[in-house]
Structure formats: C-alpha cells, structure tokens
Design an enzyme around this catalytic site. Structure first.
Site, PDB file in Angstrom:
ATOM      1  N   LYS A 255       1.138  -0.985  -0.277  1.00  0.00           N
ATOM      2  CA  LYS A 255       0.059  -0.466  -0.299  1.00  0.00           C
ATOM      3  C   LYS A 255       0.688   1.437   0.451  1.00  0.00           C
ATOM      4  CE  LYS A 255      -4.720  -1.920   2.500  1.00  0.00           C
ATOM      5  NZ  LYS A 255      -4.766  -1.745   0.966  1.00  0.00           N
ATOM      6  N   ARG A 328     -11.032 -11.030  -0.302  1.00  0.00           N
ATOM      7  CA  ARG A 328     -12.045 -11.809  -1.122  1.00  0.00           C
ATOM      8  C   ARG A 328     -11.283 -13.638  -0.721  1.00  0.00           C
ATOM      9  NH1 ARG A 328     -11.280  -7.918  -6.393  1.00  0.00           N
ATOM     10  NH2 ARG A 328     -11.091  -6.816  -4.800  1.00  0.00           N
TER      11      ARG A 328
HETATM   12  N1  BES Z   1      -8.766  -3.473   3.337  1.00  0.00           N
HETATM   13  C1  BES Z   1      -8.646  -3.008   1.853  1.00  0.00           C
HETATM   14  C2  BES Z   1      -9.724  -2.428   1.634  1.00  0.00           C
HETATM   15  C3  BES Z   1      -9.829  -1.078   3.375  1.00  0.00           C
HETATM   16  C4  BES Z   1      -9.813   0.209   2.234  1.00  0.00           C
HETATM   17  C5  BES Z   1     -10.792  -1.542   4.021  1.00  0.00           C
HETATM   18  C6  BES Z   1     -10.531   1.299   3.266  1.00  0.00           C
HETATM   19  C7  BES Z   1     -10.354  -0.119   5.027  1.00  0.00           C
HETATM   20  C8  BES Z   1     -10.571   0.824   4.394  1.00  0.00           C
HETATM   21  C9  BES Z   1      -9.206  -3.974   0.680  1.00  0.00           C
HETATM   22  O1  BES Z   1      -7.963  -5.457   0.948  1.00  0.00           O
HETATM   23  C10 BES Z   1      -7.815  -3.306   0.257  1.00  0.00           C
HETATM   24  O2  BES Z   1      -6.633  -3.048  -0.177  1.00  0.00           O
HETATM   25  N2  BES Z   1      -8.606  -3.343  -1.318  1.00  0.00           N
HETATM   26  C11 BES Z   1      -8.465  -2.769  -2.566  1.00  0.00           C
HETATM   27  C12 BES Z   1      -8.266  -3.689  -3.304  1.00  0.00           C
HETATM   28  C13 BES Z   1      -8.075  -3.414  -5.101  1.00  0.00           C
HETATM   29  C14 BES Z   1      -6.340  -3.605  -5.171  1.00  0.00           C
HETATM   30  C15 BES Z   1      -8.752  -4.290  -6.147  1.00  0.00           C
HETATM   31  C16 BES Z   1      -9.027  -1.169  -2.738  1.00  0.00           C
HETATM   32  O3  BES Z   1     -10.149  -1.217  -2.419  1.00  0.00           O
HETATM   33  O4  BES Z   1      -8.213  -0.166  -3.513  1.00  0.00           O
HETATM   34 ZN    ZN Z   2      -5.856  -5.123   1.225  1.00  0.00          ZN
END
Ligand code: BES
Ligand code: ZN
Ligand code: ZN
Length: 474
Positions: A255, A328
C-alpha cells in the site's frame, strides 16, 4: 461492566441526576422542571444535542435534550456522549430518570449508550477508570414501568460492542490471528458456543489454500476459527463469515496510502465475534455457525506474488492479480467451507473489502450485495431500526467478465480502477455455489472512522447489533 438498580423515589437524594427532556418550545413560559431544579425554556428547552447542568442543594441536575422525536441511534449517541464527556460530574450516586414516554427500545438504546460511554480509546495510556466502572458503583434508575429487561438487553448489547471496539482499536502487534482465536475460545466458554480453531497444518490438509496463500508471508500463524452456537430449539440455521486480516500491508503490492489504518481490516471478524457473544448472551433460539478466517497480509520472501495461481477449498483455481485484493481470497475459503460442511439456510458475510465502496457510499452506510430481495429488505430493515445502515449495489452478471482469467478459473482483480466493490462481490459470489440466501456487506466505510468520541479514526462496532437484530427478527 456497569450494574444497574432501581431507586423507589428521590426523597433525600443527593448526587447526579440524568434527566432526558423532549423538546418543548423556546418561547414557552413554562419552565422545564425536575426534582429541585427549574430551567427557563429560553435557556434550555430540550433541543436535540443540547444539555443544561445545574447544581442545587447537593444535586447535580443534567438536563439532556432529546429533540421533538428521536430514533434509536440518536438516543444511544446522546447517552454515550453524557457518559463519556460528563464523567467529572458523576460521583457515587447517579440516577437515570427514565421518562414515562420512553418505550422499552428507547430505554435499551439509552442504557447501551451509557455503557458505551465508558469505552476509552487510550488502551496504553495511564488514565483514570471511568466512575461507572468502579466495582462498587451501581447506576440507579427511576421508572414508572418495569424496564429491568430492557436495561439488561442494553447492557448486553453494549458489552458485546465494547469487545468489538477493543479488538479493532487494539494495535496489530497485539491483535494477531492467535489473539482472535484465543478470544473466540474464551467467549465460547463464557457464553456457550463451540469453538474449533484450525491452524496452518490442519488447514493445509483440508485444502484451505486460498486462505493460506494470504498469510504465508507473515510470522504469525493463520487461524481459521469456527464457532457454532446450537441452542436446543435451534429454529433456523444462520451462517456468518467475517474478514479477519489483522493487518493489511497490501502484500507485495504494498500500500502506498492509508496503511496506518489497516489494523481495521479485521473489523468484519470482530463484528462477527461480538455478534456471536451477543447472540449467545441473549440466548436467541436460532442455530448460528460463524467462520472467521484470520491472518496477516505481510511483505516477506515467503509472500504470495501477483501472477501466482493458487488453489481454493472449493477446487477453483485463482489467478492473483493483486496481493492487496486479499480479503476476497480468505473469505471465499470461509464461505465454501461453511456451505460444504454446515449448509446454513442464510449466509451473511461482513468485510472491510474495498476502498471502492467508500468512494461510492462514503461513511454513512455499508454496501449490500445480494440477489435475494427478501433478505435484502430484512437486512435493511434491521439496520434502519438501530442506525446501522446499508444500501444495495448490483450483482448483475454483466460484471462477471471482470473476474474472468485466461490462466485460471477466476482472477482476484479486474485490473481496472472501476466498480471495485462490485467485482469483489462477484468474486465472492463465484464461490457461494448459487446459494439462494447469501448477502455480502462491504463495511470498509463504516467500520472505522471519525466521530465526536475521539480525535483519530476508531472502531464503530458496526455489525454486532445489526446481525443480532436481523437474526432476532426472523
Ligand atoms: N483492506 C482493503 C480495503 C479497505 C480500504 C478497508 C479502506 C478499509 C478501508 C482491501 O484489502 C484492499 O486493499 N482493497 C483494494 C483492492 C484493490 C487492490 C483491487 C482497494 O479497494 O483498493
Ligand atoms: Zn488489501
Ligand atoms: Zn484488506
């Protein structure tokens, strides 16, 4: 936890009085009166979110404005505010003067707010115990009708919610997968549900490969937690699954923004754990089986990679496009395991799944995905009644192409920066074996956020009361 006791009258009372007041009219010539105090309406007339404090003859009167009409969530917040922000006004004697007009639900909301008001985010700070939590303290109440049952329920709801707040707000070096499984085992013993914890070796043997892939870069062993609440009169069988990523670095797709908040990525799991406590504590007459796949998404030489092809419990192969779309991957093994081994009639999963749902719906409601209209309406009704809202988003098959892979049965990310919450839900759906009563709640925007109760983002316990109310309303 706060104890409550009824007080027959206020004769010779000295201490603090909590006095809820419905809004009158600021130009009224009739003052607001209670016990020894009288307040002119132009000073205080019960407007929502207002309060008025006056000290008379050793009695601190806290008048609490409710507004003209009030809903469950507003009452809860108003009382949480009083307990959390006015604690300096509380001594040994505190009486909650329950208005005659209060319904049992309103009593429950107020009491759960008062209990929640004792929650303190400063887990690692030297701070004084909230006066309500002193072991000798009893919060007294005066009421015209028998409200003991509503009070008990309010206490149980908030107690379970505080457990969820703790689990989410505590740091990820404390709340690791083992912490969650230990919590479940302890709660199972205390409240009466069976708990089975599957560690790495057993999970490998069982074929929970999608789940295991996500945790393989972490020094903390993954834990696949199964909880089963089986009351004698288990009428209908519900299944729950909660995303338990105890910290989400994104993995090798590390991230670049927002990582500091990713201890909240087990909020779905924490909500399911809290809900199991509450369901068992209230002795609901339904069987509930819950699964929490818990692991950490870390960066390491052992981490799974973008472009890896992994297997899943259901037997479908998955192409990993992005290691940050990890939620997922653990959820699908949870869902398939639940369906294959338990066949619940209705299944709900809760997950902080996508940033996309936050972009779509913001912080006021969760994203709801289901093809079952009856289930959708029942979930929304449960949420509206207690102020944990959700809004439907589509699961149409036109979105299926987003998860089609050329090398494997399915891929975990479309690679496109659009409709992320929907394609994530489509991915989950692929593993639900066309179950006729499954709903997915993307709670990324509502599980952890800003509020008047702290300066930094913090847990909300979204889902604990919602799931319990939904099951109770069957
Ligand atoms: N844990 C995150 C989603 C999230 C975002 C939770 C903000 C709480 C607050 C999830 O695992 C993630 O990183 N999702 C990505 C998916 C993408 C890489 C396909 C996202 O939503 O950006
Ligand atoms: Zn994630
Ligand atoms: Zn995540």
């Amino acid at each position: 936890m706060i104890a409550f006791q009824s007080i027959p009258n206020l004769n010779d009372f000295s201490g603090t009085l909590l006095i809820p007041v419905y809004e009158t009219y600021e130009k009224s010539i009739i003052p607001i009166e209670f016990h020894l105090a009288s307040v002119a309406a132009k000073v205080f007339c019960g407007k929502k979110d207002s309060s008025y404090v006056v000290e008379i003859a050793d009695c601190t009167h806290i008048f609490i404005g409710l507004g003209k009409e009030t809903d469950y969530k507003s009452i809860k917040t108003i009382f949480r505010r009083i307990a959390s922000k006015h604690k300096d006004l509380f001594g040994v004697n505190v009486v909650f003067a329950i208005p005659e007009k209060f319904s049992t639900l309103q009593v429950e909301a107020a009491v759960s707010g008062l209990v929640l008001g004792t929650y303190n985010l400063g887990h690692y700070k030297k701070s004084e115990l909230h006066p309500f939590l002193d072991s000798n303290f009893k919060l007294q109440y005066s009421a015209q009708s028998d409200v003991a049952e509503a009070i008990k329920r309010g206490v149980k709801i908030a107690t379970a919610q505080i457990e969820t707040l703790n689990l989410v707000d505590l740091p990820p070096n404390k709340v690791n997968p083992k912490y969650l499984s230990d919590w479940a085992v302890q709660a199972g013993k205390q409240f009466g549900f069976e708990v089975t914890v599957i560690g790495k070796a057993k999970a490998t043997e069982l074929g929970l490969h999608s789940f295991l892939s996500v945790g393989q870069g972490s020094a903390n062993e993954p834990q696949f937690i199964i909880m089963d609440y089986r009351p004698e009169s288990g009428k209908k069988h519900f299944g729950l699954v909660g995303k338990g990523i105890t910290f989400d670095t994104g993995g090798l797709n590390i991230k670049t923004a927002g990582m500091v908040q990713m201890k909240c990525d087990m909020a779905g799991a924490a909500a399911i754990l809290g809900a199991m406590q509450l369901i068992a504590d209230l002795q609901l007459p339904y069987r509930v089986t819950a699964i929490v796949p818990a692991c950490e998404n870390s960066v390491d030489a052992q981490s799974f990679r973008p472009s890896d092809v992994i297997q899943s419990y259901a037997g479908h192969s998955i192409e990993v496009i992005d290691t940050d779309a990890e939620g997922r991957l653990i959820l699908v093994d949870g869902l398939s395991y639940l369906i294959k081994n338990y066949q619940p009639e209705t299944i709900i999963d809760l997950a902080t799944l996508t940033g996309s749902v936050v972009g779509t719906l913001g912080y006021e409601c969760a994203g709801l995905f289901t093809k079952n209209t009856d289930l959708s309406l029942k979930l929304q009704a449960a949420g509206d009644a207690i102020g944990e809202r959700m809004w439907p988003l589509p699961l149409w098959d036109v979105y299926k192409s987003d998860i089609e892979s050329e090398i494997a049965d399915v891929k975990n990310y479309s690679g496109k920066p659009v409709a992320g919450a929907i394609s994530a839900a489509k991915f989950l759906e692929y593993f639900t074996q066309e179950h006729s009563s499954w709903a997915h709640l993307d709670i990324a925007g509502v599980a952890f956020g800003d509020s008047e109760f702290a300066k930094t983002k913090h847990a909300t316990a979204y889902g604990v009361h919602l799931i319990t109310t939904f099951i109770e309303n069957q």
